[in-house]
Design a protein around this motif. Structure first.
Motif, PDB file in Angstrom:
ATOM      1  N   GLN A 100     -13.436  -1.862  -0.415  1.00  0.00           N
ATOM      2  CA  GLN A 100     -12.966  -2.733  -1.485  1.00  0.00           C
ATOM      3  C   GLN A 100     -11.452  -2.877  -1.433  1.00  0.00           C
ATOM      4  O   GLN A 100     -10.735  -1.921  -1.136  1.00  0.00           O
ATOM      5  CB  GLN A 100     -13.406  -2.177  -2.842  1.00  0.00           C
ATOM      6  CG  GLN A 100     -14.916  -2.150  -3.016  1.00  0.00           C
ATOM      7  CD  GLN A 100     -15.335  -1.696  -4.394  1.00  0.00           C
ATOM      8  OE1 GLN A 100     -14.587  -1.839  -5.354  1.00  0.00           O
ATOM      9  NE2 GLN A 100     -16.534  -1.150  -4.508  1.00  0.00           N
ATOM     10  N   SER A 101     -10.980  -4.061  -1.745  1.00  0.00           N
ATOM     11  CA  SER A 101      -9.558  -4.364  -1.631  1.00  0.00           C
ATOM     12  C   SER A 101      -8.729  -3.486  -2.563  1.00  0.00           C
ATOM     13  O   SER A 101      -9.031  -3.355  -3.751  1.00  0.00           O
ATOM     14  CB  SER A 101      -9.314  -5.839  -1.971  1.00  0.00           C
ATOM     15  OG  SER A 101      -7.927  -6.106  -2.043  1.00  0.00           O
ATOM     16  N   ARG A 102      -7.669  -2.902  -2.024  1.00  0.00           N
ATOM     17  CA  ARG A 102      -6.754  -2.091  -2.827  1.00  0.00           C
ATOM     18  C   ARG A 102      -5.718  -2.942  -3.558  1.00  0.00           C
ATOM     19  O   ARG A 102      -4.892  -2.412  -4.303  1.00  0.00           O
ATOM     20  CB  ARG A 102      -6.029  -1.080  -1.925  1.00  0.00           C
ATOM     21  CG  ARG A 102      -6.971  -0.108  -1.221  1.00  0.00           C
ATOM     22  CD  ARG A 102      -7.599   0.857  -2.185  1.00  0.00           C
ATOM     23  NE  ARG A 102      -8.644   1.667  -1.570  1.00  0.00           N
ATOM     24  CZ  ARG A 102      -9.337   2.614  -2.190  1.00  0.00           C
ATOM     25  NH1 ARG A 102      -9.091   2.841  -3.467  1.00  0.00           N
ATOM     26  NH2 ARG A 102     -10.274   3.297  -1.577  1.00  0.00           N
ATOM     27  N   LEU A 103      -5.780  -4.254  -3.349  1.00  0.00           N
ATOM     28  CA  LEU A 103      -4.823  -5.140  -4.013  1.00  0.00           C
ATOM     29  C   LEU A 103      -5.296  -5.525  -5.405  1.00  0.00           C
ATOM     30  O   LEU A 103      -4.563  -6.155  -6.163  1.00  0.00           O
ATOM     31  CB  LEU A 103      -4.611  -6.404  -3.172  1.00  0.00           C
ATOM     32  CG  LEU A 103      -4.057  -6.177  -1.760  1.00  0.00           C
ATOM     33  CD1 LEU A 103      -3.943  -7.497  -1.022  1.00  0.00           C
ATOM     34  CD2 LEU A 103      -2.706  -5.473  -1.827  1.00  0.00           C
ATOM     35  N   ARG A 104      -6.517  -5.149  -5.739  1.00  0.00           N
ATOM     36  CA  ARG A 104      -7.067  -5.469  -7.057  1.00  0.00           C
ATOM     37  C   ARG A 104      -7.102  -4.211  -7.916  1.00  0.00           C
ATOM     38  O   ARG A 104      -7.215  -3.106  -7.389  1.00  0.00           O
ATOM     39  CB  ARG A 104      -8.471  -6.047  -6.908  1.00  0.00           C
ATOM     40  CG  ARG A 104      -8.524  -7.346  -6.115  1.00  0.00           C
ATOM     41  CD  ARG A 104      -9.952  -7.744  -5.844  1.00  0.00           C
ATOM     42  NE  ARG A 104     -10.042  -8.974  -5.073  1.00  0.00           N
ATOM     43  CZ  ARG A 104     -11.169  -9.474  -4.592  1.00  0.00           C
ATOM     44  NH1 ARG A 104     -12.315  -8.824  -4.797  1.00  0.00           N
ATOM     45  NH2 ARG A 104     -11.164 -10.600  -3.906  1.00  0.00           N
ATOM     46  N   PRO A 105      -7.017  -4.362  -9.246  1.00  0.00           N
ATOM     47  CA  PRO A 105      -6.991  -3.175 -10.109  1.00  0.00           C
ATOM     48  C   PRO A 105      -8.326  -2.431 -10.085  1.00  0.00           C
ATOM     49  O   PRO A 105      -9.401  -3.030  -9.957  1.00  0.00           O
ATOM     50  CB  PRO A 105      -6.704  -3.753 -11.500  1.00  0.00           C
ATOM     51  CG  PRO A 105      -7.192  -5.158 -11.426  1.00  0.00           C
ATOM     52  CD  PRO A 105      -6.932  -5.611 -10.026  1.00  0.00           C
ATOM     53  N   GLU A 106      -8.269  -1.126 -10.242  1.00  0.00           N
ATOM     54  CA  GLU A 106      -9.462  -0.294 -10.204  1.00  0.00           C
ATOM     55  C   GLU A 106     -10.107  -0.235 -11.587  1.00  0.00           C
ATOM     56  O   GLU A 106      -9.439  -0.146 -12.608  1.00  0.00           O
ATOM     57  CB  GLU A 106      -9.085   1.118  -9.749  1.00  0.00           C
ATOM     58  CG  GLU A 106     -10.281   2.021  -9.526  1.00  0.00           C
ATOM     59  CD  GLU A 106      -9.875   3.360  -8.936  1.00  0.00           C
ATOM     60  OE1 GLU A 106     -10.779   4.193  -8.721  1.00  0.00           O
ATOM     61  OE2 GLU A 106      -8.676   3.575  -8.696  1.00  0.00           O
TER      62      GLU A 106
END
Length: 407
Positions: free
Chosen positions: A232-238
């Motif tokens: 999953q993209s780390r550029l989006r909030p968790e």
């Protein structure tokens, strides 16, 4: 003397609400079997789709998370997103939480809830008269409905022709909530209708038990699986459900959800976070379970004792699919009419939207002193109310409002 608050339901939302009430010094009585839906209506061998971060029941003080239970029970710690939670572990956690924070859960059924019983609402009305199946009658100052999935299993109209008397595990058609042990289908031909986690995991568990299984899904590409956490993209909030702006907003800022147009609210509850299989289920599913994608299911019947589905294919053909049994993994639908323990007067006074209670701030309904939490609150507060982590938002706000008005 004011009566206690009655909490109907002893699953995660009921237990969390009761724990917060007790911490505030509010007398509370909790009715139901602890974790009954998880124990009796989930299949044996099931694994939770939610991550450990999304699976702790909110408590008024530290020390009662899923990790704390693992430490207390001597189990391996479930911490990372890659850690998968067996349903048996989660049931044990809920029972431990109850024993620690909500002792004295009463294993009786609430038969009826009506207005009346004297002035027990602390300025918010006339209180509530409750009757239990033990025969006891008592007055509550407020009532919290936290009945979870109980009685809300949904069978689509197109399948009812094969289940005239309703879904039954021994009949032609059943609902996925009616099966705890899928080994009974060993050697049989089984159709599972649906494309969500419940459908796909039910199909896998039945296939692993020796059944020949097909999933019938409505829609092209409906059977899909989520990406593993490391992809999953780390550029989006968790968020507890994955990395995405929409998931982050729905998880941590459900406050404005109830101001959205009704059509939008109901659509998002159905579509966000599903239908989608868990990333860890793909390997067990592919090559073991067949998939038949259809444009729609036109109807169902029984021929020679076997259920038969009439389907329309994407090629425009009408076909029939038969099996020894059909399991409808078609989810749950909130309907106040199904909550028959609520008196007729209460149900007629409740403001509803498509059968679900319309809730204001603090999870209050249009009837003063009557609150709803968990799945029945999803249409007002969003998809997070379908998951255990929703207790963190719901319990604190519900109890704060209840104490201020009825405490």
């Amino acid at each position: 003397m004011k009566g206690p608050v009655a909490v109907i339901g002893a699953g995660p939302f009921g237990l969390s609400t009761a724990a917060h009430l007790r911490a505030r010094g509010i007398p509370v009585r909790v009715f139901g079997e602890t974790m009954v839906s998880w124990r009796e209506h989930m299949p044996e061998g099931m694994l939770l789709k939610s991550t450990p971060a999304a699976s702790s029941i909110d408590a008024p003080q530290p020390g009662h998370t899923l990790v704390d239970y693992c430490d207390a029970a001597g189990l391996p710690r479930l911490v990372a997103d890659e850690d998968i939670i067996p349903v048996e572990t989660f049931i044990g956690y809920g029972e431990w939480f109850q024993q620690e924070l909500v002792p004295g859960v009463e294993r009786v059924r609430v038969v009826s809830v009506d207005r009346g019983g004297g002035d027990g609402s602390g300025g918010g009305g006339q209180g509530f008269a409750l009757k239990l199946d033990s025969g006891e009658l008592f007055t509550a100052r407020a009532v919290v409905v936290a009945t979870g999935l109980s009685g809300l299993d949904h069978l689509p109209a197109e399948l009812r022709g094969a289940a005239v008397d309703g879904p039954s595990p021994t009949g032609p058609v059943s609902h996925s909530s009616q099966h705890h042990d899928l080994r009974r289908f060993a050697g049989q031909e089984l159709i599972v209708v649906g494309a969500g986690q419940s459908a796909l995991e039910t199909a896998v568990l039945a296939a692993e038990a020796g059944a020949r299984v097909r999933v019938v899904s409505r829609g092209r590409g409906a059977v899909a699986f989520g990406a593993p956490p490391w992809e999953q993209s780390r550029l989006r909030p968790e968020s507890p459900f994955g990395r995405a702006w929409s998931l982050y907003a729905l998880s941590y800022y459900p406050h404005p959800y109830r101001y959205l147009p009704p059509q939008t609210r109901h659509f998002l509850v159905r579509r966000i976070l599903g239908p989608l299989g868990a990333w860890w289920l793909r390997e067990r599913f592919e090559g073991r379970v067949g998939v038949r994608e259809v444009e729609r299911i036109a109807g169902a019947g029984v021929v020679g004792g076997r259920p038969v589905l009439a389907v329309r294919t994407y090629g425009g053909r009408e076909e029939e699919l038969s099996a020894d049994h059909v399991i409808a993994a078609t989810g749950y639908r909130v309907d106040i009419a199904a909550m028959d323990f609520l008196g007729h007067e209460l149900r007629t006074r409740l403001a509803v939207s498509r059968g679900t209670p319309k809730l204001g701030a603090g999870y209050r309904s249009s009837v003063p002193g009557l609150y709803f939490t968990g799945l029945p609150a999803a249409a007002s507060y969003g998809p997070v109310m379908r998951f255990v982590c929703g207790t963190e938002f719901a319990s604190r706000r519900l109890v704060r409002h209840l104490v201020r008005v009825h405490g």
